[in-house]
Design a protein around this motif. Structure first.
Motif, short mmCIF file in Angstrom:
data_model
loop_
_atom_site.label_atom_id
_atom_site.label_comp_id
_atom_site.label_asym_id
_atom_site.label_seq_id
_atom_site.Cartn_x
_atom_site.Cartn_y
_atom_site.Cartn_z
N ILE A 129 0.80 -1.23 0.00
CA ILE A 129 0.00 0.00 0.00
C ILE A 129 0.83 1.28 0.00
O ILE A 129 0.32 2.34 -0.37
N SER A 130 2.09 1.19 0.38
CA SER A 130 2.85 2.40 0.66
C SER A 130 3.15 3.24 -0.58
O SER A 130 3.38 4.44 -0.48
N VAL A 200 -6.65 -8.90 8.55
CA VAL A 200 -5.67 -9.74 7.86
C VAL A 200 -5.67 -11.11 8.51
O VAL A 200 -5.61 -11.22 9.74
N THR A 201 -5.77 -12.16 7.71
CA THR A 201 -5.69 -13.51 8.27
C THR A 201 -4.29 -13.77 8.82
O THR A 201 -3.30 -13.18 8.38
N PHE A 246 -7.96 -9.31 4.09
CA PHE A 246 -6.90 -9.68 3.16
C PHE A 246 -6.36 -11.04 3.58
O PHE A 246 -5.86 -11.19 4.70
N ASP A 247 -6.45 -12.01 2.69
CA ASP A 247 -6.10 -13.39 3.05
C ASP A 247 -4.61 -13.64 2.82
O ASP A 247 -4.21 -14.43 1.95
N ILE A 248 -3.79 -13.00 3.63
CA ILE A 248 -2.34 -13.17 3.54
C ILE A 248 -1.92 -14.57 3.96
O ILE A 248 -0.95 -15.13 3.45
N ALA A 249 -2.67 -15.17 4.89
CA ALA A 249 -2.32 -16.51 5.37
C ALA A 249 -2.28 -17.52 4.23
O ALA A 249 -1.43 -18.41 4.21
N ARG A 284 -1.26 -9.31 -5.38
CA ARG A 284 -2.30 -8.29 -5.35
C ARG A 284 -3.47 -8.68 -4.45
O ARG A 284 -4.61 -8.25 -4.67
N VAL A 285 -3.20 -9.53 -3.45
CA VAL A 285 -4.26 -9.88 -2.51
C VAL A 285 -4.71 -8.66 -1.73
O VAL A 285 -5.87 -8.57 -1.30
N ILE A 286 -3.80 -7.71 -1.54
CA ILE A 286 -4.16 -6.41 -0.97
C ILE A 286 -4.32 -5.45 -2.15
O ILE A 286 -3.34 -4.93 -2.68
N SER A 287 -5.53 -5.26 -2.57
CA SER A 287 -5.81 -4.45 -3.76
C SER A 287 -6.00 -3.00 -3.38
O SER A 287 -6.77 -2.67 -2.46
#
Length: 293
Positions: A129-130, A200-201, A246-249, A284-287
């Motif tokens: 995101i930064s 966030v997972t 956001f499914d980071i896991a 791109r799981v964090i869109s």
């Protein structure tokens, strides 16, 4: 504040060159007449003085100069003064913008203190995101969601400067608390914000070598793993009040081997490394689009 390079603006507080803060207080400076384009580099210089004691911060790269027992503030920049990594910098740099701004809460995985960096952007969320948005990273290593709910009023209040909140925590809670209690805690935490909140997972936590393709060199704690799965399922099903997750896991976990990391994405079984950060960004799981809606 330095922008552009070599041009300095001195902060004032209600027109004064200095400000006194009691323990636990915060102080907002007067606005600065400077416009900084998106993506431009600028610098925040911080000076501290204290006649007694030591100004201390557990993290590094926070402040540029500190003098103990020196009564006269120097002029900036300070010739010959070595940077200090032992005291606090500004809590946040606030600007007027019509772009989304994100408050990040969580533990060391979000703070980025244990690897997982791309440039200066560390942790499991910020690299995604930064480059698009302003952010305040208020994550604290070792913190639980319960602590964020009950003992982080000042940091949670920073949401007033933001448009969205991202919470990436839970691993420290799940080590000693059953999943249902952690779910109840995060539900209460989400409800404290009048803004869209994304969760966030929780990534795996294992021990071992982290290189075997089948995860055979990793060992998981079955009690923690059972709690993690229940918590993550609740996040995926939808925590009341949350705008999404956001499914980071799922990016960290070895397919077919729940609770184990994909090879090469961690060095310690708890924190993702730089390769993991790049994996999260490229997936791109964090869109960025969810923050523009």
């Amino acid at each position: 504040m330095e922008y552009p390079s070599g041009h300095f603006y001195q902060l004032t507080f209600a027109g004064q060159l200095s400000a006194y803060l009691q323990d636990g207080a915060e102080r907002l400076s007067d606005p600065l007449p400077v416009s900084i384009p998106a993506g431009a580099r600028f610098w925040e210089w911080t000076y501290y003085e204290g006649t007694t004691g030591v100004l201390f911060c557990m993290t590094n790269n926070q402040v540029d100069a500190a003098i103990l027992g020196e009564p006269v503030p120097p002029r900036w920049p300070v010739p010959g003064m070595a940077p200090s990594s032992r005291v606090y910098g500004a809590t946040a740099i606030i600007g007027v913008t019509d772009r989304p701004a994100i408050l990040l809460l969580g533990d060391s995985r979000a703070a980025g203190t244990m690897g997982g960096s791309i440039g200066n952007d560390g942790g499991n969320v910020l690299p995604s995101i930064s480059r698009d948005f302003a952010f305040i990273n208020a994550a604290v290593p070792g913190e639980t969601l319960w602590q964020a709910l009950t003992a982080a009023n000042h940091r949670r209040s920073l949401a007033r400067f933001c448009s969205h909140v991202v919470i990436s925590g839970g691993v420290n809670d799940l080590m000693g608390t059953d999943a249902q209690q952690v779910i109840e805690t995060v539900t209460r935490l989400v409800a404290t914000f009048p803004l869209p909140v994304f969760l966030v997972t929780v990534e795996p936590f294992s021990s071992g070598g982290f290189q075997a393709a089948d995860g055979g060199d990793q060992v998981i704690n079955p009690i923690f793993e059972a709690r993690r799965r229940l918590y993550n399922q609740a996040v995926r099903d939808g925590i009341p009040g949350a705008a999404g997750y956001f499914d980071i896991a799922s990016l960290a976990e070895l397919p077919g081997h729940p609770g184990k990391w994909r090879p090469g994405l961690t060095e310690d079984g708890l924190h993702g490394n730089g390769e993991f950060a790049r994996h999260v960004v490229s997936s791109r799981v964090i869109s960025a689009e969810v923050f523009r809606r």
